[in-house]
Design a protein around this motif. Sequence first.
Motif, mmCIF file in Angstrom:
data_model
loop_
_atom_site.group_PDB
_atom_site.id
_atom_site.type_symbol
_atom_site.label_atom_id
_atom_site.label_comp_id
_atom_site.label_asym_id
_atom_site.label_seq_id
_atom_site.Cartn_x
_atom_site.Cartn_y
_atom_site.Cartn_z
ATOM 1 N N ASP A 157 29.794 56.617 48.610
ATOM 2 C CA ASP A 157 29.625 56.983 50.014
ATOM 3 C C ASP A 157 29.016 55.846 50.824
ATOM 4 N N ALA A 158 28.010 55.186 50.278
ATOM 5 C CA ALA A 158 27.375 54.080 50.996
ATOM 6 C C ALA A 158 28.387 52.968 51.257
ATOM 7 N N PHE A 159 29.204 52.668 50.262
ATOM 8 C CA PHE A 159 30.209 51.619 50.379
ATOM 9 C C PHE A 159 31.245 51.985 51.451
ATOM 10 N N CYS A 160 31.778 53.195 51.339
ATOM 11 C CA CYS A 160 32.831 53.619 52.270
ATOM 12 C C CYS A 160 32.301 53.798 53.689
ATOM 13 N N GLU A 161 31.095 54.292 53.802
ATOM 14 C CA GLU A 161 30.524 54.477 55.139
ATOM 15 C C GLU A 161 30.380 53.148 55.859
ATOM 16 N N ARG A 162 29.979 52.105 55.122
ATOM 17 C CA ARG A 162 29.842 50.812 55.783
ATOM 18 C C ARG A 162 31.200 50.297 56.251
ATOM 19 N N LEU A 163 32.226 50.473 55.442
ATOM 20 C CA LEU A 163 33.561 50.065 55.866
ATOM 21 C C LEU A 163 34.010 50.835 57.100
ATOM 22 N N LYS A 164 33.726 52.133 57.115
ATOM 23 C CA LYS A 164 34.109 52.964 58.266
ATOM 24 C C LYS A 164 33.315 52.591 59.514
ATOM 25 N N GLU A 165 32.080 52.178 59.333
ATOM 26 C CA GLU A 165 31.291 51.718 60.483
ATOM 27 C C GLU A 165 31.895 50.450 61.079
ATOM 28 N N LEU A 166 32.407 49.582 60.208
ATOM 29 C CA LEU A 166 32.986 48.320 60.666
ATOM 30 C C LEU A 166 34.364 48.521 61.289
ATOM 31 N N ASN A 167 35.088 49.535 60.836
ATOM 32 C CA ASN A 167 36.365 49.913 61.453
ATOM 33 C C ASN A 167 36.527 51.419 61.356
ATOM 34 N N PRO A 168 36.115 52.160 62.387
ATOM 35 C CA PRO A 168 36.148 53.630 62.343
ATOM 36 C C PRO A 168 37.542 54.216 62.153
ATOM 37 N N LYS A 169 38.585 53.417 62.343
ATOM 38 C CA LYS A 169 39.940 53.938 62.209
ATOM 39 C C LYS A 169 40.464 53.868 60.783
ATOM 40 N N LEU A 170 39.672 53.337 59.876
ATOM 41 C CA LEU A 170 40.094 53.288 58.478
ATOM 42 C C LEU A 170 40.236 54.701 57.906
#
Length: 424
Positions: free
Chosen positions: A163-176
């Motif tokens: 979750d921590a990993f994926c959340e950071r990616l989603k923060e950097l690109n919310p459309k992922l």
Amino acid sequence: MKIAGIIVTLCTVCTSFTLAQSTQKEMLTTPQKTAGVYYAYPALDIVKQKNAPKGYQPFYISHFGRHGSRYLINDEDYKWILDLLEDAGNQNALTPLGLDTYQRVRKVWQEAEGRGGDLSPLGVRQQRGIAERMFRLYPNVFTNSATLSARSTLVVRCILSMDAFCERLKELNPKLKANREASNKYMGYLNFHTPEAIAFRSEKNTWKKQLDSFQQKIINPNRLVASLFKDGDFVNQKVKKEALMWGFYWLASDMQNMETKISFYDLFQLQELFDIWQCINAKEYINNASNSFNNNIMYNNAKPVLKNIILSADEVITKKGKGATLRFAHDGNMMPLLAALRLKNCYGDTDNIDEIYKVWSNYKVAPMGANLQIVFYKKTTSDDVIVKFLLNEVETTIPELSSNITPYYRWKDVKAYYQQILDK
């Protein structure tokens, strides 16, 4: 020689996290390394990468990661030491160092109580940092059209790492688009151990006798115990000396993964730390890597996830997709996988238990937050796919597989090489 007061700079920590094999001098210079699989993933800046051949662009990343930093596996790992020191304090059996140590353990317990085996705040930060650096290095992979598949074992620290990993990616690109699952459906490749491997670890066979003999030869708890307790009768009646030394080793090792800024390294001599680490390193090498001690049977533990890596990549390639497959598991899964992949310094062999640390080091293979990244590249004008491997965010190689574009390899050659391993 005491090591109290040693300060390890960020620069030292980062540059020490190379893939060269260990030496005794290296380990004694940086005692945090003697924590082995409790070695905290260093706070890295983005590591410079070698440019891909002209015209190739990244489009997919296949990832396998260990969970981030955690507390000791059980509350009892802290509590029994605390209870023993409290009892000794009440009976005036502690030396001044023992009393000071007791107060330190009490402070540690304030953070650790109820968190045995849990992901620590540092573990969350590690996963977020790895994700962000991946995103910054490979922005072409994480465009709006990319799809992320994330799978975790059922253990909470792995789920929270995912979750921590994926959340950071989603923060950097919310459309992922990020699909996350933790299910028994995926345990067959994320955390697979053959019956033969399980039996090998549990049997009272030759390797255990060798390890016990090795441990008895180099581990001596008398000095440490005498530094903490002044009452010989109390020690004789209530202190299991070797168990206490091991208990403090684990406690000292894991402090780098906690928020409480306390050290227990002053309780040890440098050689004592190195010797304890040698025993742990040898056991994990025999139980999880592939070598002559275990007749290379641990390769079979990695075959299901290796198959998944190949099939998942080929599916993305066939569909002309982009994105990442993210997997989160444990050190006991990382070790056989990296050995099966035959990555540099992940599969060295020796039949001499005294020499294991020279060919294989657990803290380099599977520290807290360890990760493997296989990055896929292609040209827009060609179907040719090339890959490179990063171990803990540092480019590495497959020494047995030739390539004229190292550290890059042609995917068809990599698949053929690994198919030979799968067919064994």
